[in-house]
Design an enzyme around this catalytic site. Structure first.
Site, PDB file in Angstrom:
ATOM      1  CB  THR A 118     -21.846 -17.619   6.824  1.00 50.31           C
ATOM      2  OG1 THR A 118     -20.919 -16.680   7.358  1.00 50.31           O
ATOM      3  CG2 THR A 118     -21.910 -17.451   5.310  1.00 50.31           C
ATOM      4  N   GLY A 119     -24.975 -17.678   5.840  1.00 51.53           N
ATOM      5  CA  GLY A 119     -25.916 -18.481   5.056  1.00 51.53           C
ATOM      6  C   GLY A 119     -27.294 -17.865   4.989  1.00 51.53           C
ATOM      7  CB  SER A 120     -30.194 -18.780   2.893  1.00 51.90           C
ATOM      8  OG  SER A 120     -30.233 -20.162   3.194  1.00 51.90           O
ATOM      9  CG  ASP A 139     -23.034 -20.636  11.512  1.00 57.74           C
ATOM     10  OD1 ASP A 139     -23.683 -20.360  10.477  1.00 57.74           O
ATOM     11  OD2 ASP A 139     -21.808 -20.808  11.515  1.00 57.74           O
ATOM     12  N   GLY A 140     -26.069 -21.533  10.848  1.00 53.95           N
ATOM     13  CA  GLY A 140     -26.806 -22.579  10.154  1.00 53.95           C
ATOM     14  C   GLY A 140     -26.003 -23.871  10.098  1.00 53.95           C
ATOM     15  CG  ASP A 163     -24.138 -27.173   4.761  1.00 54.06           C
ATOM     16  OD1 ASP A 163     -24.911 -26.378   4.199  1.00 54.06           O
ATOM     17  OD2 ASP A 163     -22.957 -26.902   5.013  1.00 54.06           O
ATOM     18  N   GLY A 169     -21.595 -22.969   2.503  1.00 57.07           N
ATOM     19  CA  GLY A 169     -21.386 -21.586   2.071  1.00 57.07           C
ATOM     20  C   GLY A 169     -19.925 -21.175   2.091  1.00 57.07           C
ATOM     21  CD  GLU A 217     -20.036 -21.039   8.829  1.00 55.72           C
ATOM     22  OE1 GLU A 217     -20.973 -20.441   8.298  1.00 55.72           O
ATOM     23  OE2 GLU A 217     -19.748 -22.226   8.560  1.00 55.72           O
TER      24      GLU A 217
HETATM   25  C1  5RP Z   1     -21.735 -21.759   5.583  1.00 51.98           C
HETATM   26  C2  5RP Z   1     -22.515 -22.737   6.359  1.00 51.98           C
HETATM   27  C3  5RP Z   1     -23.992 -22.526   6.420  1.00 51.98           C
HETATM   28  O1  5RP Z   1     -24.351 -22.362   7.736  1.00 51.98           O
HETATM   29  C4  5RP Z   1     -24.670 -23.728   5.840  1.00 51.98           C
HETATM   30  O2  5RP Z   1     -24.207 -23.887   4.507  1.00 51.98           O
HETATM   31  C5  5RP Z   1     -26.188 -23.564   5.857  1.00 51.98           C
HETATM   32  O3  5RP Z   1     -26.563 -22.539   4.991  1.00 51.98           O
HETATM   33  P1  5RP Z   1     -28.077 -22.202   4.697  1.00 51.98           P
HETATM   34  O4  5RP Z   1     -28.641 -21.616   5.941  1.00 51.98           O
HETATM   35  O5  5RP Z   1     -28.015 -21.215   3.546  1.00 51.98           O
HETATM   36  O6  5RP Z   1     -28.789 -23.469   4.295  1.00 51.98           O
HETATM   37  O7  5RP Z   1     -22.022 -23.659   6.951  1.00 51.98           O
HETATM   38  O8  5RP Z   1     -20.380 -22.103   5.564  1.00 51.98           O
END
Ligand code: 5RP
Length: 224
Positions: A26-28, A78-79, A81, A94, A100
């Protein structure tokens, strides 16, 4: 538009092979991965870690599958932070950390996609640690997290913001970073009322860090 996120997402899509079952984060940054994945037109199916990822997959025509029909994932993308050079992660910005982590725990290979600015020496130093909590327990969990060394613990959206699981999120600020990630992860996992926390310890296999100029790989150390 982020060239780095796009580069990381596109590089991860290149790792996907026909017939794979995928865990979809999830995420950008993952949004770029999904776009690049759909563009490849492969015969794959994926389990989304959030309602937002599920909706995007439906728009892109990526077939979805639930955990009733999946026992492991060939690849999870996955992404994050924050990540350390040894691939410990903070996730949950997110709000999708619970699903996740379930999906990452079922991965044959877990690939993190991010940009180099997210690499830190110590987790917690640049991003508050998200902790998903059952509503009823939030006040007690908050006190416990302060006891565990957080300087401040904030209820995300003042409690008005719910996860896809109907829970709330506490964001714990550790001004000097988290002193011992393993100890904190175990303490949080044992705390009644905590549905999941955003420390992903020894889960990721590789990180793809995208920049305007290309993609750098960080591998899990061989002795880990
Ligand atoms: C969502 C997450 C995302 O992977 C994390 O926040 C990174 O998001 P982004 O790619 O938008 O920077 O853990 O729960």
């Amino acid at each position: 538009m982020s060239a780095g996120k796009e580069a990381a997402g596109t590089a991860a899509a290149e790792l996907v092979e026909d017939g794979m079952t995928l865990g979809l984060g999830t995420g950008s940054t993952v949004a770029y991965f999904l776009d690049a994945l759909a563009a490849r037109g492969l015969d794959v199916r994926g389990t989304p870690t959030s309602e937002s990822t599920a909706a995007r997959c439906r728009e892109l025509g990526i077939p979805l599958v639930g955990l009733d029909d999946v026992t492991h994932f060939d690849l999870v993308v996955d992404g994050a932070d924050e990540l350390t050079p040894s691939l410990q992660l903070t996730k949950g910005g997110g709000g999708a950390l619970l699903r996740e982590k379930v999906v990452a725990s079922m991965a044959d290979r877990f690939v993190v996609i991010a940009t180099p600015d997210k690499v830190v020496d110590r987790l917690g130093a640049s991003f508050p640690l998200p902790i998903e909590v059952v509503d009823f327990a939030a006040p007690e969990v908050r006190r416990r997290v302060l006891d565990l060394g957080a300087g401040e613990v904030m209820l995300r959206g003042h409690g008005g913001e719910r996860t896809d699981n109907g829970n709330v999120i506490l964001d714990a600020v550790f001004p000097d970073g988290i002193a011992d990630v393993d100890v904190l992860a175990v303490a949080l996992s044992l705390q009644p009322g905590v549905a999941e926390h955003g420390l992903f310890v020894d889960m990721a296999d590789v990180a793809l860090l995208g920049t305007e100029d290309g993609v750098e790989r960080l591998e899990m150390p061989a002795d880990a």
